[in-house]
Design an enzyme around this catalytic site. Structure first.
Site, mmCIF file in Angstrom:
data_model
loop_
_atom_site.group_PDB
_atom_site.id
_atom_site.type_symbol
_atom_site.label_atom_id
_atom_site.label_comp_id
_atom_site.label_asym_id
_atom_site.label_seq_id
_atom_site.Cartn_x
_atom_site.Cartn_y
_atom_site.Cartn_z
ATOM 1 N N ARG A 95 0.856 -1.185 0.000
ATOM 2 C CA ARG A 95 0.000 0.000 0.000
ATOM 3 C C ARG A 95 0.895 1.240 0.000
ATOM 4 N NH1 ARG A 95 -3.374 -2.964 -1.456
ATOM 5 N NH2 ARG A 95 -5.518 -3.233 -0.684
ATOM 6 N N GLU A 114 -2.886 8.040 -4.558
ATOM 7 C CA GLU A 114 -3.136 7.096 -5.644
ATOM 8 C C GLU A 114 -4.531 7.332 -6.218
ATOM 9 O OE1 GLU A 114 -3.655 2.334 -6.038
ATOM 10 O OE2 GLU A 114 -1.772 2.952 -5.098
ATOM 11 N N HIS A 172 -0.600 0.179 -9.900
ATOM 12 C CA HIS A 172 -1.327 -0.795 -9.079
ATOM 13 C C HIS A 172 -1.798 -1.970 -9.951
ATOM 14 C CE1 HIS A 172 -3.503 -0.905 -4.950
ATOM 15 N NE2 HIS A 172 -3.209 -2.127 -5.353
#
Length: 344
Positions: A257, A286, A305
């Site tokens: 993360r 993000e 991602h």
């Protein structure tokens, strides 16, 4: 992931059986007082065919959401308020299956809806193989200086690049990704240290230490891979102080993360040469905005991602669901049980 994938129409091409689920701890039957009452299952917001088949393969009964519903398979993280409303208005629900390995997108909901007879499970461990593969790819690419090679428009006469063989690798986190990454790293003869909440040894690691010794472990690392859960305790686990103790030749890889890393401190570390490079599949913020300083930092690889694509993960989630439906109807040997208060 913070976006919805599984409530959309399914795309063709998932290769069932391409990957297998990896868990750090084998499932054990729940105590009888924690075991949810079996019954009808609702798949929400939209029941995709792959997941319908998984529930049926596990012996489950799928129905629309009603007063008799005992379990929910929730396939998005974009509507937490709707899930909260459902759980509030349907107190008979005793099991919720979430779609992601990390549950930080649901952290507030988990705590607000925590009740004795409600079991939460996630996909933790299910996606470990594709994510560990991505971590290895980023590691090798950074060591071989691919960012500068890909940007080059002329032949270089300077030989640069390092081998992974025999290096010291620190993995922060001890879940399925760490377990699988240790397996992938084994042929390289690396020296591995796993950092986790406790110092309980993780099979496959040369050394296991607690987070109290994080900085000591970082000082020895040639490669640092972040594979920990995102919680209040792990926010900015890696910041200015940690970059200061790392070797200037070390690289950082984050496939967990973005919030585990202080992004400003990472940009500074790359520009100052405090570390040699970074590969990140996750960022904070993000998505990473256009023009953000991290895009132009030296020797950095940013992937959006995408360590685990829907084509990779959909069959894995389906298998996790099938397995947990069997547990729901049987002895309660659920995989991926979540602690609502701890957040993972």
């Amino acid at each position: 992931m913070s976006t919805s994938r599984y409530d959309q129409p399914e795309t063709a091409g998932p290769r069932a059986g391409q990957h297998r689920a990896v868990t750090a701890v084998e499932s054990a039957p729940l105590a009888s007082d924690r075991r949810p009452t079996s019954g009808n299952i609702a798949i929400l917001p939209k029941p995709g065919a792959l997941f319908v088949d998984a529930v049926l393969a596990g012996g489950g009964q799928i129905t629309d959401l009603d007063a008799e519903t005992r379990a929910i398979v929730w396939l998005t993280s974009s509507e937490p308020e709707r899930l909260e409303q459902i759980l509030t208005t349907h107190p008979a629900i005793q099991w919720v299956q979430l779609p992601w390995a990390g549950v930080d997108a649901f952290s507030g909901l988990l705590k607000r809806c925590d009740r004795p007879q409600l079991l939460w499970t996630s996909a933790k461990g299910a996606y470990a193989q594709p994510v560990a593969e991505h971590a290895l790819m980023l590691t090798l690419a950074l060591l071989r200086r691919l960012p500068e090679r890909l940007a080059a428009t002329t032949w270089s006469h300077e030989s640069t690049g390092e081998s992974l063989y025999g290096l010291s690798v620190v993995i922060v986190g001890a879940g399925g990704i760490a377990v699988e990454l240790l397996r992938l790293l084994a042929p390289f003869g690396v020296k591995t240290t796993v950092v986790r909440r406790s110092a309980e040894p993780l099979p496959g690691a040369d050394r296991t230490v607690s987070t109290d010794d994080l900085d000591i472990a970082l000082a020895t690392a040639d490669v640092v891979v972040l594979a920990a859960a995102m919680t209040d305790d792990t926010k900015h686990l890696i910041g200015q102080a940690q970059f200061a103790v790392m070797k200037s030749s070390a690289i950082l890889v984050n496939i967990a993360r973005g919030g585990l890393v202080d992004t400003g401190a990472l940009v500074d570390a790359l520009h100052s040469g405090a570390i040699a490079g970074a590969g990140v599949d996750v960022t904070d913020p993000e998505p990473l905005p256009d023009g953000h300083p991290l895009w132009s930092a030296p020797n950095v690889i940013i992937t959006p991602h995408s360590a685990d694509t829907p084509e990779m993960t959909a069959p894995l989630l389906a298998e996790r669901l099938r397995r947990n439906v069997v547990a729901f109807l049987g002895d309660g040997s659920f995989a991926g049980v979540v602690d609502p208060q701890a957040g993972y």
